[in-house]
Design an enzyme around this catalytic site. Structure first.
Site, PDB file in Angstrom:
ATOM      1  N   SER A 144      48.092  29.007  38.042  1.00 18.50           N
ATOM      2  CA  SER A 144      48.572  30.284  37.497  1.00 18.50           C
ATOM      3  C   SER A 144      50.010  30.080  37.034  1.00 18.50           C
ATOM      4  O   SER A 144      50.655  29.105  37.440  1.00 18.50           O
ATOM      5  CB  SER A 144      48.547  31.335  38.618  1.00 18.50           C
ATOM      6  OG  SER A 144      49.256  32.490  38.259  1.00 18.50           O
ATOM      7  N   TYR A 157      49.861  34.069  47.252  1.00 23.58           N
ATOM      8  CA  TYR A 157      49.248  33.627  46.002  1.00 23.58           C
ATOM      9  C   TYR A 157      50.109  32.545  45.343  1.00 23.58           C
ATOM     10  O   TYR A 157      49.608  31.479  44.953  1.00 23.58           O
ATOM     11  CB  TYR A 157      49.100  34.845  45.088  1.00 23.58           C
ATOM     12  CG  TYR A 157      48.349  34.587  43.805  1.00 23.58           C
ATOM     13  CD1 TYR A 157      46.963  34.480  43.802  1.00 23.58           C
ATOM     14  CD2 TYR A 157      49.019  34.480  42.596  1.00 23.58           C
ATOM     15  CE1 TYR A 157      46.267  34.267  42.621  1.00 23.58           C
ATOM     16  CE2 TYR A 157      48.334  34.264  41.409  1.00 23.58           C
ATOM     17  CZ  TYR A 157      46.963  34.163  41.428  1.00 23.58           C
ATOM     18  OH  TYR A 157      46.272  33.948  40.246  1.00 23.58           O
TER      19      TYR A 157
HETATM   20  N1  NAD Z   1      43.252  37.226  35.889  1.00 24.29           N
HETATM   21  C1  NAD Z   1      44.466  36.730  35.783  1.00 24.29           C
HETATM   22  O1  NAD Z   1      45.366  37.321  35.166  1.00 24.29           O
HETATM   23  C2  NAD Z   1      44.761  35.385  36.402  1.00 24.29           C
HETATM   24  C3  NAD Z   1      46.022  34.797  36.138  1.00 24.29           C
HETATM   25  C4  NAD Z   1      46.296  33.566  36.703  1.00 24.29           C
HETATM   26  C5  NAD Z   1      45.353  32.910  37.470  1.00 24.29           C
HETATM   27  N2  NAD Z   1      44.146  33.509  37.715  1.00 24.29           N
HETATM   28  C6  NAD Z   1      43.191  32.774  38.545  1.00 24.29           C
HETATM   29  O2  NAD Z   1      41.941  32.711  37.902  1.00 24.29           O
HETATM   30  C7  NAD Z   1      40.924  32.454  38.870  1.00 24.29           C
HETATM   31  C8  NAD Z   1      39.735  33.363  38.608  1.00 24.29           C
HETATM   32  O3  NAD Z   1      40.114  34.717  38.880  1.00 24.29           O
HETATM   33  P1  NAD Z   1      39.776  35.905  37.905  1.00 24.29           P
HETATM   34  O4  NAD Z   1      41.046  36.410  37.366  1.00 24.29           O
HETATM   35  O5  NAD Z   1      38.700  35.525  36.978  1.00 24.29           O
HETATM   36  O6  NAD Z   1      39.282  37.007  38.965  1.00 24.29           O
HETATM   37  P2  NAD Z   1      37.835  37.599  39.275  1.00 24.29           P
HETATM   38  O7  NAD Z   1      38.004  38.409  40.504  1.00 24.29           O
HETATM   39  O8  NAD Z   1      37.283  38.254  38.075  1.00 24.29           O
HETATM   40  O9  NAD Z   1      36.965  36.292  39.593  1.00 24.29           O
HETATM   41  C9  NAD Z   1      37.122  35.567  40.774  1.00 24.29           C
HETATM   42  C10 NAD Z   1      35.761  35.130  41.289  1.00 24.29           C
HETATM   43  O10 NAD Z   1      35.958  34.350  42.480  1.00 24.29           O
HETATM   44  C11 NAD Z   1      34.957  34.736  43.411  1.00 24.29           C
HETATM   45  N3  NAD Z   1      35.373  34.428  44.783  1.00 24.29           N
HETATM   46  C12 NAD Z   1      36.293  35.079  45.548  1.00 24.29           C
HETATM   47  N4  NAD Z   1      36.348  34.537  46.767  1.00 24.29           N
HETATM   48  C13 NAD Z   1      35.461  33.510  46.782  1.00 24.29           C
HETATM   49  C14 NAD Z   1      35.078  32.577  47.769  1.00 24.29           C
HETATM   50  N5  NAD Z   1      35.607  32.586  48.997  1.00 24.29           N
HETATM   51  N6  NAD Z   1      34.146  31.651  47.457  1.00 24.29           N
HETATM   52  C15 NAD Z   1      33.580  31.633  46.220  1.00 24.29           C
HETATM   53  N7  NAD Z   1      33.897  32.504  45.252  1.00 24.29           N
HETATM   54  C16 NAD Z   1      34.831  33.435  45.523  1.00 24.29           C
HETATM   55  C17 NAD Z   1      34.774  36.216  43.182  1.00 24.29           C
HETATM   56  O11 NAD Z   1      33.537  36.685  43.713  1.00 24.29           O
HETATM   57  C18 NAD Z   1      34.874  36.311  41.678  1.00 24.29           C
HETATM   58  O12 NAD Z   1      33.591  36.185  41.087  1.00 24.29           O
HETATM   59  C19 NAD Z   1      41.574  32.669  40.227  1.00 24.29           C
HETATM   60  O13 NAD Z   1      41.880  31.414  40.814  1.00 24.29           O
HETATM   61  C20 NAD Z   1      42.856  33.411  39.890  1.00 24.29           C
HETATM   62  O14 NAD Z   1      43.861  33.195  40.835  1.00 24.29           O
HETATM   63  C21 NAD Z   1      43.841  34.730  37.199  1.00 24.29           C
END
Ligand code: NAD
Length: 280
Positions: A144, A157
């Protein structure tokens, strides 16, 4: 990794958001997909979308915190597909809005377990097997911008995402001898379910919880389309990019961090000059 078609991609957290975006992008490029998510319903929905693109998809309910479940996932992938050339350690969660000293231990434990140990478990289960495969292999770890710059009020985080960045840079160096490369995905706002990540919080960490925070929710709602991010990741894998910065303004965060570090060297030099004999 230039060749995608006909190969297999394993993506954790693929039942929603960025993981789903990657699953669809790699399926469009002719890859078969393994959707691994703690949320079985979300995983199945994405599995159907992948199959609608004409690719084979295995959906597996996996909690990345549990090493034995991730190991069983790898075993299944090797027995059903004969291997996977691409692993995306993407599952991630966050708490929002509290200063680091105020967070309960269970919040720290949850975020560290999913975001950091989840990635470690993926590497432990898949790397020994990937080493045995012919050709180029690739790992994408989702970090991130919170893994690069300062991210107030999301300390657990930020700690995990800095860790994931470090792991990714190390793997890129260590994996070269085995033709395993690695990219760290460093997004800023992407329009996903991240603000509600407490929805899938495991009972061991207190069970489902509302993590929502209005300010973050508004920022995320204005974020990038996760499918666009998936396509960017796909091209970065083909082009073997070490970092995948989805947002142009992240450059300022990088500049700012390294400027502050370099300024600290100037301060340290002045201090050493004033205190001779104490340094090398
Ligand atoms: N959305 C943003 O702005 C953003 C920015 C930077 C980084 N990220 C990173 O992107 C990645 C994906 O997140 P996202 O934004 O798509 O969110 P999201 O909540 O839409 O997707 C995350 C997925 O991870 C799954 N998950 C959660 N805990 C879990 C576990 N213990 N085992 C297996 N699966 C699990 C959830 O069920 C979900 O389907 C994450 O690592 C997040 O930190 C997101």
């Amino acid at each position: 990794m230039k060749e995608l078609a006909g190969r297999v991609a394993v993506i954790t957290g693929a039942g929603s958001g960025i993981g789903r975006g990657m699953a669809l992008a790699f399926a469009e490029a002719g890859m078969d997909i393994v959707v691994a998510d703690i949320d079985d319903e979300g995983g199945r929905r994405v599995g159907k979308e992948v199959e609608d693109l004409g690719r084979r998809c295995v959906v597996k309910q996996v909690d990345v915190v549990k090493r034995d479940e991730v190991e069983a996932l790898a075993e299944q992938v090797w027995s059903e597909f004969g291997g996977a050339h691409l692993l995306c350690n993407n599952a991630g969660v966050s708490t929002f809005g509290m200063m680091c000293d105020g967070l309960p231990d269970r919040d720290w434990d949850w975020v560290l377990a999913v975001n950091l140990h989840g990635v470690i478990h993926g590497l432990q289960a898949f790397l020994p097997r990937m080493k045995e495969l012919e050709g180029d292999k690739h790992v994408v770890n989702t970090s991130s911008t919170a893994g690069i710059g300062t991210a107030p009020f999301v300390s657990p985080y930020a700690a995990t995402k800095h860790g994931v960045l470090g792991l990714s840079e190390n793997l890129r160096a260590e994996g070269a001898a085995h033709r395993i490369s690695c990219s760290a995905l460093c997004p800023s706002g992407v329009n996903t379910g991240i603000v509600e990540s407490g929805r899938n919080r495991q009972a061991d960490f207190g069970g489902p919880a509302g993590t929502g925070n209005d300010t973050v929710a508004k920022f995320i709602a204005k974020g990038l389309d996760p499918e666009w991010v998936g396509r960017m990741v796909r091209q970065a894998v083909i082009d073997d990019q070490p970092f995948i910065f989805t947002h142009a303004d992240t450059r300022e965060l990088v500049d700012d961090r390294y400027e502050r570090m370099k300024a600290s060297f100037d301060w340290a030099t002045a201090w050493r000059d004033a205190n001779p004999g104490e340094s090398e």
